[in-house]
Design a protein around this motif. Structure first.
Motif, PDB file in Angstrom:
ATOM      1  N   GLY A  63       3.147  28.357  78.686  1.00 52.06           N
ATOM      2  CA  GLY A  63       3.887  28.215  79.779  1.00 52.06           C
ATOM      3  C   GLY A  63       3.719  29.437  80.832  1.00 52.06           C
ATOM      4  O   GLY A  63       2.432  30.060  80.763  1.00 52.06           O
ATOM      5  N   PHE A  64       4.775  30.000  81.521  1.00 52.88           N
ATOM      6  CA  PHE A  64       4.603  31.091  82.424  1.00 52.88           C
ATOM      7  C   PHE A  64       4.202  32.248  81.873  1.00 52.88           C
ATOM      8  O   PHE A  64       3.260  33.083  82.629  1.00 52.88           O
ATOM      9  N   ALA A  65       4.328  32.627  80.603  1.00 54.34           N
ATOM     10  CA  ALA A  65       4.041  33.969  80.151  1.00 54.34           C
ATOM     11  C   ALA A  65       2.558  33.919  79.920  1.00 54.34           C
ATOM     12  O   ALA A  65       1.771  34.954  80.247  1.00 54.34           O
ATOM     13  N   SER A  66       1.782  32.789  79.594  1.00 56.10           N
ATOM     14  CA  SER A  66       0.127  32.772  79.410  1.00 56.10           C
ATOM     15  C   SER A  66      -0.542  32.985  80.985  1.00 56.10           C
ATOM     16  O   SER A  66      -1.657  33.704  81.028  1.00 56.10           O
ATOM     17  N   LEU A  67       0.233  32.739  81.927  1.00 58.23           N
ATOM     18  CA  LEU A  67      -0.226  33.100  83.238  1.00 58.23           C
ATOM     19  C   LEU A  67      -0.663  34.491  83.523  1.00 58.23           C
ATOM     20  O   LEU A  67      -1.285  34.719  84.210  1.00 58.23           O
ATOM     21  N   TRP A  68       0.416  35.274  82.978  1.00 59.74           N
ATOM     22  CA  TRP A  68       0.180  36.578  83.228  1.00 59.74           C
ATOM     23  C   TRP A  68      -0.437  37.489  82.202  1.00 59.74           C
ATOM     24  O   TRP A  68      -1.180  38.626  82.845  1.00 59.74           O
ATOM     25  N   ARG A  69      -0.861  36.847  81.135  1.00 57.63           N
ATOM     26  CA  ARG A  69      -1.486  37.700  80.150  1.00 57.63           C
ATOM     27  C   ARG A  69      -3.002  37.520  80.046  1.00 57.63           C
ATOM     28  O   ARG A  69      -3.694  38.663  79.774  1.00 57.63           O
ATOM     29  N   ASP A  70      -3.502  36.260  80.327  1.00 54.96           N
ATOM     30  CA  ASP A  70      -4.827  35.855  80.689  1.00 54.96           C
ATOM     31  C   ASP A  70      -5.225  36.231  82.042  1.00 54.96           C
ATOM     32  O   ASP A  70      -4.960  35.809  82.988  1.00 54.96           O
ATOM     33  N   PRO A  71      -6.342  37.109  81.927  1.00 52.92           N
ATOM     34  CA  PRO A  71      -7.042  37.504  83.150  1.00 52.92           C
ATOM     35  C   PRO A  71      -7.630  36.411  83.956  1.00 52.92           C
ATOM     36  O   PRO A  71      -7.359  36.372  85.382  1.00 52.92           O
ATOM     37  N   SER A  72      -8.271  35.594  83.679  1.00 53.60           N
ATOM     38  CA  SER A  72      -8.592  34.136  84.230  1.00 53.60           C
ATOM     39  C   SER A  72      -7.852  33.499  84.643  1.00 53.60           C
ATOM     40  O   SER A  72      -7.867  32.901  85.949  1.00 53.60           O
ATOM     41  N   LEU A  73      -6.591  33.421  84.102  1.00 48.86           N
ATOM     42  CA  LEU A  73      -5.281  32.422  84.456  1.00 48.86           C
ATOM     43  C   LEU A  73      -4.549  33.150  85.586  1.00 48.86           C
ATOM     44  O   LEU A  73      -4.274  32.624  86.728  1.00 48.86           O
ATOM     45  N   ARG A  74      -4.684  34.727  85.647  1.00 46.85           N
ATOM     46  CA  ARG A  74      -4.360  35.462  86.761  1.00 46.85           C
ATOM     47  C   ARG A  74      -5.048  35.305  88.105  1.00 46.85           C
ATOM     48  O   ARG A  74      -4.586  35.058  89.184  1.00 46.85           O
ATOM     49  N   ARG A  75      -6.304  35.143  87.828  1.00 47.84           N
ATOM     50  CA  ARG A  75      -7.057  34.713  89.066  1.00 47.84           C
ATOM     51  C   ARG A  75      -6.923  33.445  89.622  1.00 47.84           C
ATOM     52  O   ARG A  75      -7.003  33.515  90.630  1.00 47.84           O
ATOM     53  N   SER A  76      -6.618  32.510  88.565  1.00 49.67           N
ATOM     54  CA  SER A  76      -6.610  31.125  88.989  1.00 49.67           C
ATOM     55  C   SER A  76      -5.195  31.051  89.962  1.00 49.67           C
ATOM     56  O   SER A  76      -5.056  30.262  90.908  1.00 49.67           O
ATOM     57  N   VAL A  77      -4.227  31.719  89.352  1.00 47.83           N
ATOM     58  CA  VAL A  77      -3.038  32.164  90.058  1.00 47.83           C
ATOM     59  C   VAL A  77      -3.008  32.409  91.404  1.00 47.83           C
ATOM     60  O   VAL A  77      -2.490  31.729  92.512  1.00 47.83           O
ATOM     61  N   ALA A  78      -3.789  33.580  91.457  1.00 43.94           N
ATOM     62  CA  ALA A  78      -4.040  34.114  92.863  1.00 43.94           C
ATOM     63  C   ALA A  78      -4.686  33.293  93.849  1.00 43.94           C
ATOM     64  O   ALA A  78      -4.267  33.136  94.906  1.00 43.94           O
ATOM     65  N   LEU A  79      -5.762  32.647  93.187  1.00 44.86           N
ATOM     66  CA  LEU A  79      -6.224  31.630  94.008  1.00 44.86           C
ATOM     67  C   LEU A  79      -5.490  30.285  94.565  1.00 44.86           C
ATOM     68  O   LEU A  79      -5.642  30.199  95.974  1.00 44.86           O
ATOM     69  N   CYS A  80      -4.893  29.875  93.766  1.00 45.14           N
ATOM     70  CA  CYS A  80      -4.100  28.527  94.305  1.00 45.14           C
ATOM     71  C   CYS A  80      -3.015  29.136  95.060  1.00 45.14           C
ATOM     72  O   CYS A  80      -2.519  28.226  96.020  1.00 45.14           O
TER      73      CYS A  80
ATOM     74  N   LEU B   9      -4.364  22.850  79.547  1.00 44.41           N
ATOM     75  CA  LEU B   9      -3.313  22.129  79.273  1.00 44.41           C
ATOM     76  C   LEU B   9      -2.199  22.853  79.114  1.00 44.41           C
ATOM     77  O   LEU B   9      -0.889  22.469  79.522  1.00 44.41           O
ATOM     78  N   LYS B  10      -2.139  24.013  78.311  1.00 46.94           N
ATOM     79  CA  LYS B  10      -1.111  24.693  77.995  1.00 46.94           C
ATOM     80  C   LYS B  10      -0.361  25.595  79.046  1.00 46.94           C
ATOM     81  O   LYS B  10       0.847  25.813  78.998  1.00 46.94           O
ATOM     82  N   ALA B  11      -1.076  25.727  80.086  1.00 44.03           N
ATOM     83  CA  ALA B  11      -0.458  26.446  81.321  1.00 44.03           C
ATOM     84  C   ALA B  11      -0.520  25.391  82.369  1.00 44.03           C
ATOM     85  O   ALA B  11      -0.399  25.987  83.485  1.00 44.03           O
ATOM     86  N   ARG B  12      -1.011  24.105  82.364  1.00 40.85           N
ATOM     87  CA  ARG B  12      -1.338  23.418  83.737  1.00 40.85           C
ATOM     88  C   ARG B  12       0.117  23.128  84.440  1.00 40.85           C
ATOM     89  O   ARG B  12       0.050  23.176  85.493  1.00 40.85           O
ATOM     90  N   SER B  13       1.219  22.871  83.506  1.00 40.68           N
ATOM     91  CA  SER B  13       2.364  22.399  84.325  1.00 40.68           C
ATOM     92  C   SER B  13       3.035  23.808  84.953  1.00 40.68           C
ATOM     93  O   SER B  13       3.494  23.835  85.995  1.00 40.68           O
ATOM     94  N   SER B  14       2.920  24.936  84.233  1.00 40.63           N
ATOM     95  CA  SER B  14       3.391  26.052  84.772  1.00 40.63           C
ATOM     96  C   SER B  14       2.572  26.649  85.983  1.00 40.63           C
ATOM     97  O   SER B  14       3.143  27.427  86.811  1.00 40.63           O
ATOM     98  N   GLY B  15       1.395  26.347  85.773  1.00 37.84           N
ATOM     99  CA  GLY B  15       0.309  26.822  86.932  1.00 37.84           C
ATOM    100  C   GLY B  15       0.964  26.150  88.268  1.00 37.84           C
ATOM    101  O   GLY B  15       0.664  26.480  89.242  1.00 37.84           O
ATOM    102  N   MET B  16       0.992  24.721  88.089  1.00 37.03           N
ATOM    103  CA  MET B  16       1.345  23.916  89.245  1.00 37.03           C
ATOM    104  C   MET B  16       2.663  24.072  89.689  1.00 37.03           C
ATOM    105  O   MET B  16       2.813  24.461  90.817  1.00 37.03           O
TER     106      MET B  16
END
Length: 488
Positions: free
Chosen positions: A259-276, A411-418
């Motif tokens: 969920g949302f928590a994984s977006l902020w803890r993982d550096p690669s996911l933070r980069r994906s969030v920033a890009l999108c 998959l674990k962060a796809r819906s929260s990332g979207m």
């Protein structure tokens, strides 16, 4: 001869799977049609809402009527993340359908500006819910060879919905004496269609079912999505998906946070969030919804309706006719986008067509500067600029930010990332929708469109530096290793 039968059987299976994939994407994208219709209809309806409620000198209230939908959409995206992970992708779409129907009934009535704003807010919540889950659902259910093309269908339906809204507005303006409630309430029809399709046709996402440990129903859903009743035919692809999910879990290093928590803890996911989020911001600040919401009023200001009033149409109808003519080419452009998305790639389309969007904005701004009472050329330039801008947008910043968002997250962060990405889109959409009439009033329309052109140039620089290519790769492969783009 045996080999010929085998080849024929493979071709038949491929054709069946292609047809099933297209039917899935077309069915789930009806909510995008509703989004497009409600985005576009307000431009024509405002021509009649403003004088009925006496708000000619209240641009802020006009902006609120326009952007109530996008404000609701921000809330809808936040709610959608948890719903999509708990109730499933299909369950979230069903809830959205119920909101669409309820808001559609209210829009048929709306006796005051306050109730109109409330109804558009509710439909915005539904748009946020559906808009967050539809790209995820298509990405998880489509074959990787056609994922880009099928993921473009929601944008095609959004544009088709906008075009339908303009046509309905034109018909009402000619024969309905400005009955704008018929325009806005028309959304009830596709809402009922969407409800029926979700109930009786669409299965749940196989990947979501696998994450919940329901392999039996995941295989049934995958077989249905591939157009076969023989469950064993879906087994090889299901095994491949399972292996990909296992690799995805291994790459997570045992981190079970989702969920949302994984977006902020993982550096690669933070980069994906920033890009999108940045792509969504640039999409909106490139001026698309200033074009969509206010094209009838913009063309009326630049004097384009004069070209049609000689044929006997009233000024409002003439403005809508010019809007329709400027918008129609966007539909075949999206069909071209579907053909190119998995061949040319996402990154290359952005590199080619985003600069063209900027050129169109500068040309539109120039048409205002050279406008005179009798000048025909600036009016033709204004229509052509809006037309070409729509085509370039359809080939680049229209569908691609949502496609990349659905592809880059695990998959674990796809819906929260979207949800975060789409929430950013609706937030910046709101700023543009509310700010455009105010800025136009203070700075002039030509200055605002020139500013949009500058944003397009900034977007092109960002794309060349940061946006990766994703065509042809599996979802699990993309999400487990997000690398910076390399020049080819």
């Amino acid at each position: 001869r045996t080999e010929q039968f085998a080849v024929a059987g493979l071709d038949q299976n491929a054709s069946r799977q292609t047809a099933a994939g297209r039917m899935m994407a077309l069915s789930v994208a009806v909510s995008s049609l509703i989004q497009g219709y409600n985005t576009g209809v307000i431009g024509g309806a405002l021509l009649f809402i403003v004088p009925e409620f006496g708000i000619e000198d209240q641009p802020a209230l006009q902006g609120l009527i326009v952007t109530a939908t996008t404000v609701g959409s921000v809330l809808g995206t936040v709610v959608a993340s948890r719903l999509a992970d708990s109730a499933g992708r299909r369950g979230t779409m069903l809830m959205s359908s119920a909101l669409f129907v309820s808001a559609g009934i209210a829009l048929c009535w709306a006796p005051t500006a306050a109730l109109l704003i409330l109804a558009r807010f509710v439909i915005g919540v539904a748009i946020g819910n559906a808009g967050s889950v539809v790209p995820v659902y298509i990405a998880e259910c489509a074959e990787k060879s056609s994922r880009g093309a099928l993921s473009t269908i929601p944008q095609l339906f959004i544009s088709t919905g906008i075009l339908i809204s303009y046509v309905v507005s034109l018909c009402i303006s000619i024969v309905g004496a400005g009955q704008w409630r018929i325009m806005t309430g028309f959304t009830l029809l596709p809402a009922l269609v969407q409800t029926c399709l979700c109930l009786f046709f669409l299965p749940e996402s196989p990947r979501w079912l696998l994450r919940k440990g329901d392999r039996i129903h995941a295989r049934k859903a995958l077989a249905r999505l591939r157009g076969t009743r023989r469950l064993e035919e879906a087994e090889p692809e299901l095994i491949e998906i399972e292996r990909g999910l296992e690799l995805e879990k291994s790459a997570e290093g045992g981190d079970e946070m989702s969920g949302f928590a994984s977006l902020w803890r993982d550096p690669s996911l933070r980069r994906s969030v920033a890009l999108c989020v940045t792509l969504q911001m640039l999409q909106q600040w490139s001026g698309i919804n200033a074009i969509v919401y206010y094209t009838p009023q913009t063309l009326k200001e630049v004097g384009v309706p004069l070209l049609f009033e000689t044929l006997g149409f009233n000024p409002d109808a003439s403005s809508l006719i010019a809007t329709i003519l400027a918008y129609v080419p966007k539909i075949p452009s999206l069909l071209l986008t579907m053909a190119l998305m998995d061949r040319v790639g996402r990154r290359r389309l952005l590199q080619v067509f985003v600069p063209l969007m900027g050129v169109c904005h500068f040309a539109l701004a120039a048409s205002f500067s050279y406008m005179t009472t009798s000048a025909i050329l600036p009016r033709l330039v204004a229509v052509a600029s809006i037309c070409m801008y729509g085509c370039a947008f359809a080939l680049s910043l229209g569908p691609i930010p949502n496609i990349l968002t659905a592809e880059l997250f695990p998959l674990k962060a796809r819906s929260s990332g979207m949800a975060v990405s789409l929430g950013a889109q609706f937030f910046f959409n709101t700023l543009v929708g509310m700010g455009f009439p105010v800025l136009r009033h203070k700075l002039g329309t030509h200055t605002v469109f020139a500013g949009f052109g500058g944003v397009c140039l900034i977007a092109w620089l960002f794309i060349n530096r940061f946006v990766p290519e994703t065509k042809g790769a599996s979802l699990e492969g993309l999400s487990s290793k997000f690398e910076k783009p390399k020049d080819k």
